[in-house]
Design a protein around this motif. Structure first.
Motif, PDB file in Angstrom:
ATOM      1  N   GLY A  96       0.784  -0.997   0.125  1.00  0.00           N
ATOM      2  CA  GLY A  96       0.452  -0.097   0.063  1.00  0.00           C
ATOM      3  C   GLY A  96       0.692   1.122   0.060  1.00  0.00           C
ATOM      4  N   ALA A  97       2.223   1.029   0.789  1.00  0.00           N
ATOM      5  CA  ALA A  97       2.765   2.646   0.831  1.00  0.00           C
ATOM      6  C   ALA A  97       3.607   2.606  -0.561  1.00  0.00           C
ATOM      7  N   THR A  98       4.260   1.453  -0.812  1.00  0.00           N
ATOM      8  CA  THR A  98       4.348   1.449  -2.636  1.00  0.00           C
ATOM      9  C   THR A  98       3.409   2.695  -3.982  1.00  0.00           C
ATOM     10  N   PHE A  99       2.865   2.051  -3.514  1.00  0.00           N
ATOM     11  CA  PHE A  99       1.425   2.948  -4.621  1.00  0.00           C
ATOM     12  C   PHE A  99       1.117   3.496  -4.137  1.00  0.00           C
ATOM     13  N   LEU A 100       0.713   4.194  -2.871  1.00  0.00           N
ATOM     14  CA  LEU A 100       0.569   5.429  -1.939  1.00  0.00           C
ATOM     15  C   LEU A 100       1.639   6.236  -3.012  1.00  0.00           C
ATOM     16  N   GLN A 101       3.380   6.543  -2.896  1.00  0.00           N
ATOM     17  CA  GLN A 101       3.714   7.381  -2.989  1.00  0.00           C
ATOM     18  C   GLN A 101       4.321   7.147  -4.205  1.00  0.00           C
ATOM     19  N   TRP A 102       3.666   6.015  -5.165  1.00  0.00           N
ATOM     20  CA  TRP A 102       3.831   5.690  -6.728  1.00  0.00           C
ATOM     21  C   TRP A 102       3.310   7.186  -7.373  1.00  0.00           C
ATOM     22  N   GLY A 103       1.615   6.990  -6.659  1.00  0.00           N
ATOM     23  CA  GLY A 103       0.498   7.967  -6.694  1.00  0.00           C
ATOM     24  C   GLY A 103       0.764   9.237  -6.724  1.00  0.00           C
ATOM     25  N   LEU A 104       1.624   9.540  -5.272  1.00  0.00           N
ATOM     26  CA  LEU A 104       2.257  11.445  -5.432  1.00  0.00           C
ATOM     27  C   LEU A 104       3.569  11.332  -5.895  1.00  0.00           C
ATOM     28  N   MET A 105       3.381  10.596  -6.850  1.00  0.00           N
ATOM     29  CA  MET A 105       4.635  11.130  -7.252  1.00  0.00           C
ATOM     30  C   MET A 105       4.315  11.745  -8.636  1.00  0.00           C
ATOM     31  N   ARG A 106       3.321  10.532  -9.134  1.00  0.00           N
ATOM     32  CA  ARG A 106       3.131  10.818  -9.896  1.00  0.00           C
ATOM     33  C   ARG A 106       2.362  12.546 -10.209  1.00  0.00           C
ATOM     34  N   MET A 114      11.749  12.105  -2.386  1.00  0.00           N
ATOM     35  CA  MET A 114      10.931  11.271  -1.533  1.00  0.00           C
ATOM     36  C   MET A 114      10.871  12.554  -0.856  1.00  0.00           C
ATOM     37  N   GLU A 115      10.415  13.654  -0.950  1.00  0.00           N
ATOM     38  CA  GLU A 115      10.339  14.144  -0.274  1.00  0.00           C
ATOM     39  C   GLU A 115       8.592  15.104  -0.569  1.00  0.00           C
ATOM     40  N   MET A 116       8.591  15.819   0.518  1.00  0.00           N
ATOM     41  CA  MET A 116       6.992  16.220  -0.396  1.00  0.00           C
ATOM     42  C   MET A 116       7.134  17.596  -0.432  1.00  0.00           C
ATOM     43  N   SER A 117       6.219  17.982  -1.551  1.00  0.00           N
ATOM     44  CA  SER A 117       6.657  18.930  -3.052  1.00  0.00           C
ATOM     45  C   SER A 117       5.902  20.606  -2.480  1.00  0.00           C
ATOM     46  N   ALA A 180      -0.285   5.473  10.711  1.00  0.00           N
ATOM     47  CA  ALA A 180      -0.838   7.349  10.760  1.00  0.00           C
ATOM     48  C   ALA A 180       1.495   7.743  10.685  1.00  0.00           C
ATOM     49  N   LEU A 181       1.677   7.182  11.529  1.00  0.00           N
ATOM     50  CA  LEU A 181       2.764   7.779  11.755  1.00  0.00           C
ATOM     51  C   LEU A 181       3.678   7.703  10.667  1.00  0.00           C
ATOM     52  N   MET A 182       3.542   6.642  10.322  1.00  0.00           N
ATOM     53  CA  MET A 182       4.336   5.997   9.497  1.00  0.00           C
ATOM     54  C   MET A 182       4.386   7.127   7.890  1.00  0.00           C
ATOM     55  N   LEU A 183       3.594   8.066   8.185  1.00  0.00           N
ATOM     56  CA  LEU A 183       2.864   8.755   7.239  1.00  0.00           C
ATOM     57  C   LEU A 183       4.021  10.176   6.991  1.00  0.00           C
ATOM     58  N   LEU A 184       4.696   9.990   8.216  1.00  0.00           N
ATOM     59  CA  LEU A 184       5.542  11.323   8.157  1.00  0.00           C
ATOM     60  C   LEU A 184       6.835  10.931   7.678  1.00  0.00           C
ATOM     61  N   LEU A 185       6.919   9.082   7.493  1.00  0.00           N
ATOM     62  CA  LEU A 185       7.902   9.438   6.299  1.00  0.00           C
ATOM     63  C   LEU A 185       8.244  10.208   5.193  1.00  0.00           C
ATOM     64  N   GLY A 188       8.598  14.266   5.976  1.00  0.00           N
ATOM     65  CA  GLY A 188       9.847  14.218   6.862  1.00  0.00           C
ATOM     66  C   GLY A 188      11.262  13.757   5.821  1.00  0.00           C
ATOM     67  N   GLY A 189      10.592  13.083   4.531  1.00  0.00           N
ATOM     68  CA  GLY A 189      11.514  12.159   3.591  1.00  0.00           C
ATOM     69  C   GLY A 189      12.017  10.546   3.856  1.00  0.00           C
ATOM     70  N   VAL A 190      11.202  10.065   3.290  1.00  0.00           N
ATOM     71  CA  VAL A 190      11.045   8.861   3.194  1.00  0.00           C
ATOM     72  C   VAL A 190      12.528   8.545   3.506  1.00  0.00           C
ATOM     73  N   MET A 191      13.233   8.824   3.045  1.00  0.00           N
ATOM     74  CA  MET A 191      14.499   8.639   3.014  1.00  0.00           C
ATOM     75  C   MET A 191      16.068   9.152   4.514  1.00  0.00           C
ATOM     76  N   ASN A 192      15.103   9.845   4.959  1.00  0.00           N
ATOM     77  CA  ASN A 192      16.111  10.541   6.062  1.00  0.00           C
ATOM     78  C   ASN A 192      16.123   9.549   6.716  1.00  0.00           C
ATOM     79  N   LEU A 193      16.965   9.369   7.435  1.00  0.00           N
ATOM     80  CA  LEU A 193      17.460   8.500   8.597  1.00  0.00           C
ATOM     81  C   LEU A 193      17.646   9.153  10.002  1.00  0.00           C
ATOM     82  N   THR A 194      17.046  10.746  10.103  1.00  0.00           N
ATOM     83  CA  THR A 194      16.640  11.716  11.673  1.00  0.00           C
ATOM     84  C   THR A 194      15.275  10.778  11.199  1.00  0.00           C
ATOM     85  N   VAL A 195      14.258  11.233  10.339  1.00  0.00           N
ATOM     86  CA  VAL A 195      12.828  11.056  11.024  1.00  0.00           C
ATOM     87  C   VAL A 195      12.504   9.390  10.850  1.00  0.00           C
TER      88      VAL A 195
END
Length: 234
Positions: A96-106, A114-117, A180-185, A188-195
């Motif tokens: 689900g997270a994969t397709f959500l990210q794919w849709g948000l990127m498209r 992989m950060e919010m625009s 819902a906490l995973m939405l914070l990825l 804050g950036g999906v690959m942000n190590l601090t997040v």
């Protein structure tokens, strides 16, 4: 043996995450080069799913270790199948997270990095995650995750299939607690190590300490407050 696996599997997952993140915010010529593809075909979506699945294992498996050890009671096969069921649920969540990210990127909401625009989009995710921290469903799922002994007593099932099913059931509660906490990825950036590290610590604190329910409300308030600040700033 079981304890060794519960240490090694998250450790290997974290090593892979660190390598990916360092390359992504660096030369982007190694482990994360595939992320810059202009065409998200099946092989690239599979790689994106693998990235999410490894992150979820690294972040979530340590918090489930007390239940796995308790339910397994020294039986490697039983513990391994329980852990496999738990990981399978987070693997499904990763779809689900994969397709959500794919849709948000498209749609341009998430950038190729992989950060919010936009601040507003990030604030919306913070509000969703923050408000969910106060819901009865969140606290019911958290209560199930916080009490391994009670979970085992209520839902004990013998045999290989029973162990796997227990892992699946616990994984469902865990997803209900933390989705819902995973939405914070995304915020804050999906690959942000601090997040990633901060979320791992928050999840562990909620599940493994008596202050978990109170901390969920505190973190929820903070997330909504940060979202309000972001919206006002925007």
């Amino acid at each position: 043996m079981v304890m060794l696996l519960l240490v090694l599997v998250p450790l290997v997952s974290w090593l892979w995450i660190v390598v990916m993140a360092r390359d992504m915010y660096g030369p982007m010529t190694g482990a994360s080069a595939w992320m810059m593809t202009p065409v998200w075909d099946a092989p690239h979506l599979l790689l994106l799913w693998a990235m999410w699945a490894v992150m979820m294992i690294g972040m979530m498996l340590p918090a489930a270790s007390p239940l796995i050890m308790l339910a397994g009671a020294g039986r490697v096969r039983h513990s391994s199948l329980l852990a496999l069921g738990y990981v399978a649920v987070w693997g499904t969540f990763s779809v689900g997270a994969t397709f959500l990210q794919w849709g948000l990127m498209r749609s341009g909401v998430v950038t190729p990095m992989m950060e919010m625009s936009s601040r507003r989009a990030g604030a919306v995710l913070l509000i969703v995650a923050g408000l969910y921290q106060f819901t009865p469903l969140k606290h019911a799922c958290l209560a199930a995750c916080q009490s391994p002994l009670a979970f085992v007593m209520r839902r004990w099932r013998g045999g290989a299939a029973g162990a796997f099913r227990m892992g699946v059931e616990h994984g469902v509660y865990c997803v209900g607690c933390c989705w819902a906490l995973m939405l914070l990825l995304f915020a804050g950036g999906v690959m942000n190590l601090t997040v990633i590290a901060a979320l791992t610590a928050l999840v562990a604190f909620e599940k493994l300490t008596p202050a978990g329910p109170a901390s969920a409300r505190v973190s929820g308030s903070l997330l909504v407050g940060v979202a309000a600040w972001m919206l006002l700033g925007a």
